[in-house]
Enzyme design. Structure first.
Site, PDB file in Angstrom:
ATOM      1  N   HIS A 187      -3.799  -3.139   4.541  1.00 25.75           N
ATOM      2  CA  HIS A 187      -5.212  -2.803   4.739  1.00 25.75           C
ATOM      3  C   HIS A 187      -6.146  -3.977   4.481  1.00 25.75           C
ATOM      4  CE1 HIS A 187      -4.824   1.644   5.186  1.00 25.75           C
ATOM      5  NE2 HIS A 187      -3.630   1.353   4.710  1.00 25.75           N
ATOM      6  N   ASP A 208     -13.168  -9.349   4.126  1.00 24.31           N
ATOM      7  CA  ASP A 208     -12.855  -7.919   4.100  1.00 24.31           C
ATOM      8  C   ASP A 208     -11.844  -7.636   5.204  1.00 24.31           C
ATOM      9  OD1 ASP A 208     -13.101  -5.237   3.365  1.00 24.31           O
ATOM     10  OD2 ASP A 208     -15.287  -5.327   3.318  1.00 24.31           O
TER      11      ASP A 208
HETATM   12  P1  ADQ Z   1     -12.330  -0.883   0.651  1.00 25.07           P
HETATM   13  O1  ADQ Z   1     -12.321  -2.277   0.145  1.00 25.07           O
HETATM   14  O2  ADQ Z   1     -12.440   0.177  -0.370  1.00 25.07           O
HETATM   15  O3  ADQ Z   1     -11.064  -0.608   1.592  1.00 25.07           O
HETATM   16  P2  ADQ Z   1     -14.117   0.023   2.901  1.00 25.07           P
HETATM   17  O4  ADQ Z   1     -13.333  -0.225   4.142  1.00 25.07           O
HETATM   18  O5  ADQ Z   1     -15.562  -0.255   3.060  1.00 25.07           O
HETATM   19  O6  ADQ Z   1     -13.605  -0.845   1.662  1.00 25.07           O
HETATM   20  O7  ADQ Z   1     -13.928   1.532   2.500  1.00 25.07           O
HETATM   21  C1  ADQ Z   1     -14.637   2.105   1.454  1.00 25.07           C
HETATM   22  C2  ADQ Z   1     -14.674   3.615   1.618  1.00 25.07           C
HETATM   23  O8  ADQ Z   1     -15.177   4.162   0.404  1.00 25.07           O
HETATM   24  C3  ADQ Z   1     -15.601   4.044   2.737  1.00 25.07           C
HETATM   25  O9  ADQ Z   1     -15.045   5.132   3.408  1.00 25.07           O
HETATM   26  C4  ADQ Z   1     -16.888   4.447   1.989  1.00 25.07           C
HETATM   27  O10 ADQ Z   1     -17.616   5.479   2.603  1.00 25.07           O
HETATM   28  C5  ADQ Z   1     -16.351   4.916   0.656  1.00 25.07           C
HETATM   29  N1  ADQ Z   1     -17.351   4.653  -0.404  1.00 25.07           N
HETATM   30  C6  ADQ Z   1     -17.931   3.477  -0.681  1.00 25.07           C
HETATM   31  N2  ADQ Z   1     -18.838   3.629  -1.686  1.00 25.07           N
HETATM   32  C7  ADQ Z   1     -18.819   4.924  -2.020  1.00 25.07           C
HETATM   33  C8  ADQ Z   1     -19.530   5.718  -2.994  1.00 25.07           C
HETATM   34  N3  ADQ Z   1     -20.445   5.215  -3.815  1.00 25.07           N
HETATM   35  N4  ADQ Z   1     -19.228   7.013  -3.066  1.00 25.07           N
HETATM   36  C9  ADQ Z   1     -18.290   7.547  -2.244  1.00 25.07           C
HETATM   37  N5  ADQ Z   1     -17.615   6.868  -1.330  1.00 25.07           N
HETATM   38  C10 ADQ Z   1     -17.861   5.567  -1.211  1.00 25.07           C
HETATM   39  C11 ADQ Z   1      -9.864  -1.323   1.939  1.00 25.07           C
HETATM   40  C12 ADQ Z   1     -10.098  -2.702   2.550  1.00 25.07           C
HETATM   41  C13 ADQ Z   1     -11.007  -2.606   3.748  1.00 25.07           C
HETATM   42  C14 ADQ Z   1     -10.430  -1.610   4.765  1.00 25.07           C
HETATM   43  C15 ADQ Z   1     -10.042  -0.298   4.088  1.00 25.07           C
HETATM   44  C16 ADQ Z   1      -9.269   0.607   5.037  1.00 25.07           C
HETATM   45  O11 ADQ Z   1     -10.636  -3.590   1.576  1.00 25.07           O
HETATM   46  O12 ADQ Z   1     -11.207  -3.870   4.360  1.00 25.07           O
HETATM   47  O13 ADQ Z   1     -11.409  -1.345   5.761  1.00 25.07           O
HETATM   48  O14 ADQ Z   1      -9.233  -0.522   2.953  1.00 25.07           O
HETATM   49  O15 ADQ Z   1      -8.172  -0.024   5.584  1.00 25.07           O
END
Ligand code: ADQ
Length: 475
Positions: A163, A370
Protein backbone atom coordinates in the site's frame (compact mmCIF):
# COMPACT_ATOMS: atom_id res chain seq x y z
CA UNK A 1 -5.85 -32.24 5.11
CA UNK A 2 -9.36 -31.09 6.03
CA UNK A 3 -11.12 -28.82 3.57
CA UNK A 4 -9.86 -25.34 4.39
CA UNK A 5 -10.64 -21.91 3.03
CA UNK A 6 -10.35 -21.33 -0.68
CA UNK A 7 -9.68 -17.61 -0.25
CA UNK A 8 -7.55 -15.94 2.43
CA UNK A 9 -6.55 -12.42 3.26
CA UNK A 10 -3.50 -11.99 5.48
CA UNK A 11 -3.10 -8.47 6.89
CA UNK A 12 -1.53 -7.01 10.01
CA UNK A 13 -4.96 -6.02 11.36
CA UNK A 14 -8.24 -7.91 11.34
CA UNK A 15 -11.04 -6.03 9.56
CA UNK A 16 -12.99 -5.48 12.81
CA UNK A 17 -12.77 -3.08 15.74
CA UNK A 18 -13.78 -3.84 19.29
CA UNK A 19 -16.78 -1.88 20.55
CA UNK A 20 -19.17 -1.98 23.49
CA UNK A 21 -22.44 -3.50 22.22
CA UNK A 22 -25.97 -2.22 22.98
CA UNK A 23 -26.15 -4.71 25.89
CA UNK A 24 -22.96 -3.27 27.40
CA UNK A 25 -21.00 -6.39 26.41
CA UNK A 26 -17.86 -6.19 24.27
CA UNK A 27 -18.60 -6.77 20.58
CA UNK A 28 -16.99 -6.37 17.16
CA UNK A 29 -17.81 -4.00 14.36
CA UNK A 30 -16.47 -4.02 10.82
CA UNK A 31 -13.68 -1.44 10.49
CA UNK A 32 -14.39 1.53 8.26
CA UNK A 33 -12.34 1.96 5.15
CA UNK A 34 -12.17 1.00 1.51
CA UNK A 35 -9.96 -2.06 1.80
CA UNK A 36 -12.39 -3.86 4.09
CA UNK A 37 -15.48 -2.91 2.09
CA UNK A 38 -13.81 -3.92 -1.20
CA UNK A 39 -12.74 -7.29 0.09
CA UNK A 40 -15.75 -8.14 2.30
CA UNK A 41 -18.05 -9.14 -0.61
CA UNK A 42 -15.36 -11.42 -2.10
CA UNK A 43 -14.82 -12.93 1.34
CA UNK A 44 -18.51 -13.74 1.70
CA UNK A 45 -18.89 -15.10 -1.80
CA UNK A 46 -15.90 -17.39 -1.44
CA UNK A 47 -16.27 -18.26 2.25
CA UNK A 48 -12.97 -16.54 2.85
CA UNK A 49 -10.85 -16.28 5.97
CA UNK A 50 -9.07 -13.15 7.20
CA UNK A 51 -5.93 -13.61 9.28
CA UNK A 52 -4.78 -10.65 11.38
CA UNK A 53 -4.11 -9.09 14.76
CA UNK A 54 -6.90 -7.68 16.94
CA UNK A 55 -4.84 -4.65 17.95
CA UNK A 56 -4.61 -5.68 21.62
CA UNK A 57 -1.12 -6.77 22.79
CA UNK A 58 -0.94 -10.15 24.47
CA UNK A 59 -4.48 -11.17 23.55
CA UNK A 60 -5.02 -14.80 22.48
CA UNK A 61 -8.37 -15.47 20.86
CA UNK A 62 -9.87 -18.46 19.09
CA UNK A 63 -11.03 -18.00 15.47
CA UNK A 64 -14.51 -16.45 15.23
CA UNK A 65 -17.12 -15.33 12.68
CA UNK A 66 -18.19 -11.74 12.19
CA UNK A 67 -20.17 -10.07 9.44
CA UNK A 68 -20.04 -13.22 7.27
CA UNK A 69 -16.26 -13.47 7.47
CA UNK A 70 -14.18 -16.15 9.23
CA UNK A 71 -11.55 -14.37 11.30
CA UNK A 72 -8.34 -15.92 12.64
CA UNK A 73 -6.67 -13.74 15.28
CA UNK A 74 -2.87 -13.78 15.51
CA UNK A 75 -1.47 -13.00 18.96
CA UNK A 76 1.37 -10.52 19.47
CA UNK A 77 3.02 -10.00 22.82
CA UNK A 78 3.58 -6.46 24.09
CA UNK A 79 7.25 -6.84 23.26
CA UNK A 80 6.49 -7.99 19.72
CA UNK A 81 4.18 -5.03 19.19
CA UNK A 82 7.03 -2.79 20.26
CA UNK A 83 9.68 -4.46 18.11
CA UNK A 84 7.80 -5.80 15.08
CA UNK A 85 4.98 -3.25 14.70
CA UNK A 86 6.14 0.02 16.24
CA UNK A 87 9.76 -0.90 15.56
CA UNK A 88 10.64 -2.62 12.30
CA UNK A 89 7.35 -1.79 10.52
CA UNK A 90 6.89 1.81 11.61
CA UNK A 91 10.35 3.05 12.62
CA UNK A 92 12.37 1.21 9.92
CA UNK A 93 10.33 0.33 6.84
CA UNK A 94 7.86 3.24 6.95
CA UNK A 95 10.46 6.04 6.81
CA UNK A 96 12.77 4.08 4.46
CA UNK A 97 9.95 3.51 1.97
CA UNK A 98 8.86 7.18 2.19
CA UNK A 99 12.02 8.77 0.83
CA UNK A 100 13.74 8.67 4.26
CA UNK A 101 11.81 11.82 5.29
CA UNK A 102 12.64 10.69 8.86
CA UNK A 103 15.77 8.66 9.68
CA UNK A 104 15.02 4.90 9.68
CA UNK A 105 16.08 2.89 12.73
CA UNK A 106 18.13 -0.22 11.92
CA UNK A 107 17.96 -2.52 14.92
CA UNK A 108 18.66 -6.24 14.95
CA UNK A 109 16.21 -7.08 17.72
CA UNK A 110 13.47 -5.36 15.70
CA UNK A 111 14.38 -7.40 12.64
CA UNK A 112 14.31 -10.66 14.63
CA UNK A 113 10.82 -9.84 15.87
CA UNK A 114 9.71 -9.00 12.31
CA UNK A 115 10.88 -12.44 11.14
CA UNK A 116 9.20 -14.17 14.07
CA UNK A 117 5.84 -12.46 13.65
CA UNK A 118 5.86 -12.93 9.86
CA UNK A 119 6.46 -16.64 10.51
CA UNK A 120 3.45 -16.78 12.80
CA UNK A 121 1.20 -15.26 10.12
CA UNK A 122 2.58 -17.64 7.46
CA UNK A 123 2.04 -20.70 9.67
CA UNK A 124 -1.53 -19.68 10.45
CA UNK A 125 -2.27 -19.18 6.74
CA UNK A 126 -0.68 -22.53 5.85
CA UNK A 127 -2.92 -24.21 8.40
CA UNK A 128 -6.28 -22.83 7.30
CA UNK A 129 -5.79 -22.62 3.51
CA UNK A 130 -7.55 -25.28 1.43
CA UNK A 131 -5.77 -27.03 -1.41
CA UNK A 132 -4.80 -24.62 -4.22
CA UNK A 133 -6.36 -21.71 -2.34
CA UNK A 134 -5.82 -18.06 -3.24
CA UNK A 135 -3.97 -16.08 -0.56
CA UNK A 136 -3.76 -12.30 -0.66
CA UNK A 137 -1.10 -10.83 1.65
CA UNK A 138 -1.32 -7.11 2.46
CA UNK A 139 1.34 -4.51 3.03
CA UNK A 140 4.79 -3.72 4.38
CA UNK A 141 4.37 -5.37 7.78
CA UNK A 142 4.22 -8.82 6.10
CA UNK A 143 6.76 -8.82 3.29
CA UNK A 144 8.35 -12.11 4.37
CA UNK A 145 5.06 -14.01 4.42
CA UNK A 146 4.90 -14.87 0.68
CA UNK A 147 8.17 -16.89 0.68
CA UNK A 148 7.54 -18.42 4.11
CA UNK A 149 4.09 -19.52 3.03
CA UNK A 150 5.25 -20.90 -0.30
CA UNK A 151 7.77 -23.08 1.50
CA UNK A 152 5.06 -24.52 3.72
CA UNK A 153 2.41 -24.75 1.00
CA UNK A 154 3.71 -24.78 -2.59
CA UNK A 155 0.20 -25.51 -3.91
CA UNK A 156 -1.16 -22.04 -3.05
CA UNK A 157 -1.53 -19.04 -5.37
CA UNK A 158 -0.06 -16.11 -3.48
CA UNK A 159 -0.60 -12.43 -4.18
CA UNK A 160 0.96 -9.52 -2.32
CA UNK A 161 -0.07 -5.85 -2.40
CA UNK A 162 2.09 -3.01 -1.07
CA UNK A 163 0.00 0.00 0.00
CA UNK A 164 2.95 2.35 0.45
CA UNK A 165 5.63 3.44 -2.04
CA UNK A 166 8.44 1.06 -2.98
CA UNK A 167 11.71 2.97 -2.82
CA UNK A 168 14.36 3.32 -5.50
CA UNK A 169 17.44 1.15 -5.35
CA UNK A 170 19.59 3.98 -3.95
CA UNK A 171 17.48 4.09 -0.76
CA UNK A 172 16.50 0.43 -0.42
CA UNK A 173 20.19 -0.45 -0.51
CA UNK A 174 20.58 0.98 3.03
CA UNK A 175 18.53 -1.82 4.54
CA UNK A 176 20.78 -4.39 6.24
CA UNK A 177 18.15 -7.07 5.45
CA UNK A 178 17.50 -5.96 1.86
CA UNK A 179 18.08 -9.42 0.38
CA UNK A 180 15.71 -11.15 2.80
CA UNK A 181 12.92 -8.67 2.08
CA UNK A 182 13.23 -9.08 -1.69
CA UNK A 183 13.34 -12.85 -1.40
CA UNK A 184 10.30 -12.70 0.87
CA UNK A 185 8.30 -10.81 -1.73
CA UNK A 186 9.45 -13.13 -4.52
CA UNK A 187 7.53 -15.94 -2.82
CA UNK A 188 4.40 -14.40 -4.37
CA UNK A 189 3.07 -15.10 -7.88
CA UNK A 190 1.95 -11.49 -8.22
CA UNK A 191 3.40 -8.47 -6.40
CA UNK A 192 1.11 -5.44 -6.70
CA UNK A 193 2.17 -1.82 -6.24
CA UNK A 194 0.29 1.49 -6.38
CA UNK A 195 2.28 2.82 -9.36
CA UNK A 196 4.26 1.42 -12.30
CA UNK A 197 7.37 3.25 -11.04
CA UNK A 198 7.32 1.20 -7.82
CA UNK A 199 7.02 -2.05 -9.82
CA UNK A 200 10.00 -0.89 -11.90
CA UNK A 201 12.02 -0.17 -8.71
CA UNK A 202 11.29 -3.69 -7.49
CA UNK A 203 12.31 -5.38 -10.75
CA UNK A 204 15.50 -3.30 -10.94
CA UNK A 205 16.40 -4.35 -7.39
CA UNK A 206 15.79 -8.03 -8.13
CA UNK A 207 18.15 -7.73 -11.07
CA UNK A 208 20.90 -5.81 -9.25
CA UNK A 209 20.75 -7.42 -5.84
CA UNK A 210 19.76 -10.99 -6.68
CA UNK A 211 20.91 -11.13 -10.29
CA UNK A 212 17.47 -12.40 -11.21
CA UNK A 213 16.51 -12.66 -14.88
CA UNK A 214 13.57 -10.56 -15.94
CA UNK A 215 11.52 -9.60 -18.96
CA UNK A 216 9.77 -6.27 -18.61
CA UNK A 217 8.00 -6.57 -15.24
CA UNK A 218 8.25 -10.37 -14.96
CA UNK A 219 11.00 -11.71 -12.71
CA UNK A 220 12.24 -15.30 -13.20
CA UNK A 221 12.89 -16.76 -9.78
CA UNK A 222 13.15 -20.31 -8.47
CA UNK A 223 11.69 -21.79 -11.71
CA UNK A 224 8.68 -19.54 -11.44
CA UNK A 225 7.59 -16.23 -12.92
CA UNK A 226 6.83 -13.48 -10.40
CA UNK A 227 4.82 -10.68 -11.95
CA UNK A 228 5.19 -7.12 -10.66
CA UNK A 229 2.27 -4.88 -11.64
CA UNK A 230 0.60 -1.59 -10.68
CA UNK A 231 -2.94 -1.55 -9.25
CA UNK A 232 -3.71 1.98 -8.01
CA UNK A 233 -6.08 1.62 -5.07
CA UNK A 234 -9.25 3.72 -4.86
CA UNK A 235 -12.28 4.53 -2.74
CA UNK A 236 -15.72 3.06 -2.14
CA UNK A 237 -17.65 5.35 -4.49
CA UNK A 238 -21.06 3.80 -3.81
CA UNK A 239 -20.70 4.24 -0.03
CA UNK A 240 -19.80 7.91 -0.53
CA UNK A 241 -22.69 8.37 -3.00
CA UNK A 242 -25.11 7.20 -0.30
CA UNK A 243 -23.54 9.50 2.29
CA UNK A 244 -23.72 12.68 0.19
CA UNK A 245 -27.46 12.22 -0.15
CA UNK A 246 -28.21 11.78 3.53
CA UNK A 247 -30.31 14.54 5.10
CA UNK A 248 -28.27 14.57 8.32
CA UNK A 249 -25.02 14.92 6.35
CA UNK A 250 -26.38 17.88 4.37
CA UNK A 251 -27.63 19.55 7.55
CA UNK A 252 -24.22 19.09 9.07
CA UNK A 253 -22.61 20.81 6.05
CA UNK A 254 -24.73 23.92 6.71
CA UNK A 255 -23.91 23.79 10.39
CA UNK A 256 -20.14 23.61 9.73
CA UNK A 257 -20.34 26.51 7.31
CA UNK A 258 -22.26 28.73 9.70
CA UNK A 259 -20.08 27.76 12.68
CA UNK A 260 -17.11 29.00 10.68
CA UNK A 261 -18.82 32.33 9.99
CA UNK A 262 -19.24 31.58 6.30
CA UNK A 263 -15.49 31.99 5.74
CA UNK A 264 -13.88 30.24 2.80
CA UNK A 265 -12.91 26.80 4.11
CA UNK A 266 -9.63 25.03 3.39
CA UNK A 267 -9.48 21.47 4.67
CA UNK A 268 -6.76 18.95 5.52
CA UNK A 269 -7.60 15.39 6.66
CA UNK A 270 -4.72 13.11 7.54
CA UNK A 271 -3.38 10.62 9.97
CA UNK A 272 -0.95 12.64 12.07
CA UNK A 273 2.11 11.42 10.17
CA UNK A 274 5.36 13.13 9.20
CA UNK A 275 4.94 11.97 5.59
CA UNK A 276 1.75 14.00 5.12
CA UNK A 277 3.33 17.47 4.84
CA UNK A 278 1.01 19.04 7.43
CA UNK A 279 3.63 21.54 8.67
CA UNK A 280 4.39 22.73 5.12
CA UNK A 281 0.75 23.45 4.30
CA UNK A 282 0.12 25.27 7.60
CA UNK A 283 3.22 27.37 7.14
CA UNK A 284 2.20 28.40 3.62
CA UNK A 285 -1.32 29.22 4.81
CA UNK A 286 -0.04 31.27 7.77
CA UNK A 287 2.30 33.27 5.57
CA UNK A 288 -0.60 34.27 3.30
CA UNK A 289 -1.98 36.21 6.30
CA UNK A 290 1.42 37.77 6.99
CA UNK A 291 1.62 38.86 3.35
CA UNK A 292 -1.86 40.40 3.51
CA UNK A 293 -3.25 38.04 0.84
CA UNK A 294 -5.79 36.68 3.32
CA UNK A 295 -7.61 38.28 6.29
CA UNK A 296 -8.83 36.55 9.48
CA UNK A 297 -12.49 35.73 9.09
CA UNK A 298 -12.18 35.62 5.31
CA UNK A 299 -10.53 32.19 5.11
CA UNK A 300 -10.04 29.44 7.65
CA UNK A 301 -8.07 26.20 7.65
CA UNK A 302 -9.63 23.12 9.24
CA UNK A 303 -6.96 20.52 9.89
CA UNK A 304 -8.20 17.14 11.05
CA UNK A 305 -5.34 15.00 12.33
CA UNK A 306 -6.18 11.44 13.34
CA UNK A 307 -4.06 10.20 16.26
CA UNK A 308 -1.60 7.65 14.89
CA UNK A 309 1.28 5.44 16.15
CA UNK A 310 1.42 7.47 19.33
CA UNK A 311 4.05 5.28 20.97
CA UNK A 312 6.65 5.84 18.23
CA UNK A 313 8.98 8.70 19.16
CA UNK A 314 8.94 10.47 15.78
CA UNK A 315 5.16 10.71 16.05
CA UNK A 316 5.27 12.22 19.53
CA UNK A 317 7.73 14.85 18.32
CA UNK A 318 5.60 15.58 15.27
CA UNK A 319 2.52 16.13 17.40
CA UNK A 320 4.37 18.63 19.60
CA UNK A 321 5.71 20.47 16.55
CA UNK A 322 2.34 20.75 14.82
CA UNK A 323 0.55 21.87 17.98
CA UNK A 324 3.17 24.54 18.59
CA UNK A 325 2.96 25.69 15.01
CA UNK A 326 -0.85 25.98 15.14
CA UNK A 327 -0.57 27.97 18.37
CA UNK A 328 2.04 30.27 16.87
CA UNK A 329 0.08 30.95 13.66
CA UNK A 330 -3.18 31.54 15.52
CA UNK A 331 -1.38 33.76 18.04
CA UNK A 332 0.20 35.79 15.32
CA UNK A 333 -2.59 36.15 12.76
CA UNK A 334 -5.85 35.25 14.47
CA UNK A 335 -8.29 37.72 15.96
CA UNK A 336 -10.86 37.35 18.72
CA UNK A 337 -13.52 35.01 17.30
CA UNK A 338 -11.42 34.38 14.17
CA UNK A 339 -8.64 31.82 14.62
CA UNK A 340 -7.06 31.14 11.24
CA UNK A 341 -6.55 27.40 11.90
CA UNK A 342 -8.95 24.95 13.54
CA UNK A 343 -6.88 21.94 14.55
CA UNK A 344 -8.75 18.80 15.62
CA UNK A 345 -6.71 15.86 16.89
CA UNK A 346 -9.39 13.22 16.63
CA UNK A 347 -10.97 10.45 14.57
CA UNK A 348 -14.38 10.95 12.92
CA UNK A 349 -17.03 8.72 11.39
CA UNK A 350 -17.62 8.59 7.65
CA UNK A 351 -20.68 10.87 7.83
CA UNK A 352 -18.77 13.67 9.56
CA UNK A 353 -15.83 13.36 7.13
CA UNK A 354 -18.24 13.51 4.20
CA UNK A 355 -19.85 16.67 5.62
CA UNK A 356 -16.40 18.23 5.94
CA UNK A 357 -15.54 17.30 2.33
CA UNK A 358 -18.79 18.91 1.15
CA UNK A 359 -18.20 22.05 3.21
CA UNK A 360 -14.61 22.55 2.02
CA UNK A 361 -13.93 25.05 -0.75
CA UNK A 362 -10.34 23.89 -1.13
CA UNK A 363 -9.01 20.48 -0.11
CA UNK A 364 -5.29 20.62 0.64
CA UNK A 365 -3.38 17.32 0.31
CA UNK A 366 0.37 17.88 0.48
CA UNK A 367 2.25 14.67 1.41
CA UNK A 368 6.03 14.62 1.04
CA UNK A 369 5.54 11.05 -0.20
CA UNK A 370 2.39 8.90 -0.21
CA UNK A 371 1.60 5.52 -1.79
CA UNK A 372 -1.76 6.76 -3.08
CA UNK A 373 -3.72 9.06 -0.68
CA UNK A 374 -7.36 8.13 -0.43
CA UNK A 375 -8.40 11.44 1.10
CA UNK A 376 -7.81 13.17 -2.27
CA UNK A 377 -9.99 10.59 -4.04
CA UNK A 378 -12.69 10.71 -1.35
CA UNK A 379 -12.97 14.48 -1.77
CA UNK A 380 -13.37 14.11 -5.53
CA UNK A 381 -15.90 11.28 -5.17
CA UNK A 382 -18.02 13.43 -2.82
CA UNK A 383 -18.15 16.54 -5.06
CA UNK A 384 -21.01 15.57 -7.37
CA UNK A 385 -21.90 19.28 -7.22
CA UNK A 386 -18.74 19.94 -9.32
CA UNK A 387 -17.60 22.56 -6.84
CA UNK A 388 -14.43 22.82 -4.80
CA UNK A 389 -10.76 22.58 -5.73
CA UNK A 390 -8.07 20.05 -4.89
CA UNK A 391 -4.50 21.14 -4.12
CA UNK A 392 -2.47 17.96 -4.52
CA UNK A 393 1.19 17.12 -3.95
CA UNK A 394 3.18 15.76 -6.88
CA UNK A 395 4.50 13.18 -4.42
CA UNK A 396 1.13 11.51 -3.76
CA UNK A 397 0.45 8.39 -5.83
CA UNK A 398 -2.95 9.91 -6.63
CA UNK A 399 -1.25 12.70 -8.60
CA UNK A 400 -0.69 10.32 -11.52
CA UNK A 401 -4.44 9.84 -12.03
CA UNK A 402 -5.69 13.28 -10.99
CA UNK A 403 -3.03 15.23 -12.85
CA UNK A 404 -5.40 17.12 -15.11
CA UNK A 405 -7.89 18.30 -12.54
CA UNK A 406 -5.82 18.97 -9.44
CA UNK A 407 -3.80 22.07 -8.61
CA UNK A 408 -0.49 20.24 -8.39
CA UNK A 409 2.21 21.38 -6.05
CA UNK A 410 5.67 20.57 -4.72
CA UNK A 411 5.12 20.73 -0.93
CA UNK A 412 8.80 21.50 -0.27
CA UNK A 413 8.39 24.76 -2.21
CA UNK A 414 6.58 27.01 0.26
CA UNK A 415 6.25 29.93 -2.17
CA UNK A 416 4.91 27.59 -4.81
CA UNK A 417 2.47 26.19 -2.26
CA UNK A 418 1.26 29.71 -1.37
CA UNK A 419 0.74 30.58 -5.03
CA UNK A 420 -1.11 27.32 -5.69
CA UNK A 421 -3.40 27.77 -2.67
CA UNK A 422 -4.27 31.28 -3.91
CA UNK A 423 -4.89 29.99 -7.43
CA UNK A 424 -7.22 27.30 -6.04
CA UNK A 425 -9.05 29.90 -3.93
CA UNK A 426 -9.48 32.15 -6.97
CA UNK A 427 -10.70 29.47 -9.41
CA UNK A 428 -14.03 30.45 -11.00
CA UNK A 429 -16.92 27.98 -10.75
CA UNK A 430 -16.52 27.08 -14.44
CA UNK A 431 -12.88 26.16 -13.93
CA UNK A 432 -13.66 24.25 -10.75
CA UNK A 433 -16.30 22.26 -12.65
CA UNK A 434 -14.00 21.52 -15.57
CA UNK A 435 -11.26 20.22 -13.27
CA UNK A 436 -13.63 18.30 -11.03
CA UNK A 437 -15.31 16.59 -14.00
CA UNK A 438 -12.01 15.22 -15.24
CA UNK A 439 -10.99 13.93 -11.79
CA UNK A 440 -14.41 12.43 -11.11
CA UNK A 441 -14.42 10.50 -14.35
CA UNK A 442 -11.24 8.73 -13.30
CA UNK A 443 -12.24 8.02 -9.69
CA UNK A 444 -15.75 6.83 -10.51
CA UNK A 445 -14.57 4.47 -13.24
CA UNK A 446 -11.72 3.16 -11.11
CA UNK A 447 -13.23 2.55 -7.69
CA UNK A 448 -11.97 0.20 -5.02
CA UNK A 449 -14.19 -2.62 -6.24
CA UNK A 450 -12.49 -2.54 -9.59
CA UNK A 451 -9.09 -2.44 -7.87
CA UNK A 452 -9.82 -5.67 -5.97
CA UNK A 453 -11.34 -7.36 -9.04
CA UNK A 454 -8.38 -6.48 -11.24
CA UNK A 455 -5.82 -7.68 -8.72
CA UNK A 456 -7.59 -10.98 -8.14
CA UNK A 457 -8.24 -11.62 -11.79
CA UNK A 458 -4.55 -11.05 -12.58
CA UNK A 459 -3.60 -13.37 -9.72
CA UNK A 460 -5.97 -16.13 -10.78
CA UNK A 461 -5.63 -15.89 -14.54
CA UNK A 462 -1.99 -15.26 -15.26
CA UNK A 463 -2.54 -16.07 -18.92
CA UNK A 464 -4.98 -13.21 -19.19
CA UNK A 465 -2.83 -10.32 -20.44
CA UNK A 466 -3.06 -7.15 -18.38
CA UNK A 467 -1.11 -4.16 -19.64
CA UNK A 468 1.99 -3.51 -17.60
CA UNK A 469 1.11 0.15 -17.34
CA UNK A 470 -2.18 1.94 -17.48
CA UNK A 471 -1.83 4.78 -20.05
CA UNK A 472 -3.47 7.16 -17.53
CA UNK A 473 -0.55 6.58 -15.19
CA UNK A 474 2.20 7.41 -17.66
CA UNK A 475 4.09 10.51 -16.57
P1 ADQ B 1 -2.88 6.19 4.94
O1 ADQ B 1 -1.47 6.65 5.06
O2 ADQ B 1 -3.59 5.97 6.22
O3 ADQ B 1 -2.98 4.89 4.02
P2 ADQ B 1 -4.89 7.54 3.15
O4 ADQ B 1 -4.75 6.85 1.83
O5 ADQ B 1 -5.14 9.00 3.02
O6 ADQ B 1 -3.60 7.36 4.07
O7 ADQ B 1 -6.09 6.88 3.92
C1 ADQ B 1 -6.54 7.39 5.13
C2 ADQ B 1 -7.97 6.93 5.38
O8 ADQ B 1 -8.29 7.25 6.73
C3 ADQ B 1 -8.96 7.64 4.49
O9 ADQ B 1 -9.96 6.75 4.09
C4 ADQ B 1 -9.53 8.74 5.40
O10 ADQ B 1 -10.87 9.08 5.14
C5 ADQ B 1 -9.42 8.11 6.77
N1 ADQ B 1 -9.20 9.16 7.79
C6 ADQ B 1 -8.25 10.10 7.78
N2 ADQ B 1 -8.39 10.93 8.85
C7 ADQ B 1 -9.47 10.50 9.52
C8 ADQ B 1 -10.15 10.93 10.72
N3 ADQ B 1 -9.76 11.98 11.44
N4 ADQ B 1 -11.21 10.23 11.11
C9 ADQ B 1 -11.62 9.15 10.40
N5 ADQ B 1 -11.04 8.71 9.29
C10 ADQ B 1 -9.97 9.37 8.85
C11 ADQ B 1 -2.05 3.98 3.41
C12 ADQ B 1 -1.04 4.63 2.48
C13 ADQ B 1 -1.75 5.44 1.41
C14 ADQ B 1 -2.75 4.55 0.66
C15 ADQ B 1 -3.63 3.77 1.64
C16 ADQ B 1 -4.47 2.72 0.91
O11 ADQ B 1 -0.14 5.45 3.21
O12 ADQ B 1 -0.83 6.02 0.50
O13 ADQ B 1 -3.57 5.37 -0.16
O14 ADQ B 1 -2.86 3.10 2.61
O15 ADQ B 1 -3.69 1.88 0.14
Amino acid sequence: MSRGSEFLVVANRLPVDRIVGADGEPAWRRSPGGLVSAIAPVMRRRHGTWIGWTGAPGEELEPFEEDGMALVPIAQSAEEVELYYEGFSNATLWPLYHDVVAPPVYDRAMWDAYVRVNERFAEAAAKVAGKDAIVWVQDYQLQLVPAMLRKLRPDLRIGFFLHIPFPPLELFWQLPWRRQILEGLLGADLVGFQLPGAAANFVRLCRRLLEARYVRHDVYWDDRIVRARAFPISVDVSELNDLIEREDVLERVQEIRSDLGDATILLGVDRLDYTKGIAQRLQAFGELFGDGDLKPGQAVFVQIATPSRERVEQYQLLREDIEQQVGRINGEYGEIGFPVIHYLHSSYDRAELTALYLAADVMVVTPLRDGMNLVAKEYVACRRDMRGALVLSEFAGAAAELRRGAFQVNPYDIDGLKGTILAALDAEPAEQARRMRSMRRRVIEHDVDRWAREFLSELENPAHPVPVTDPALEG
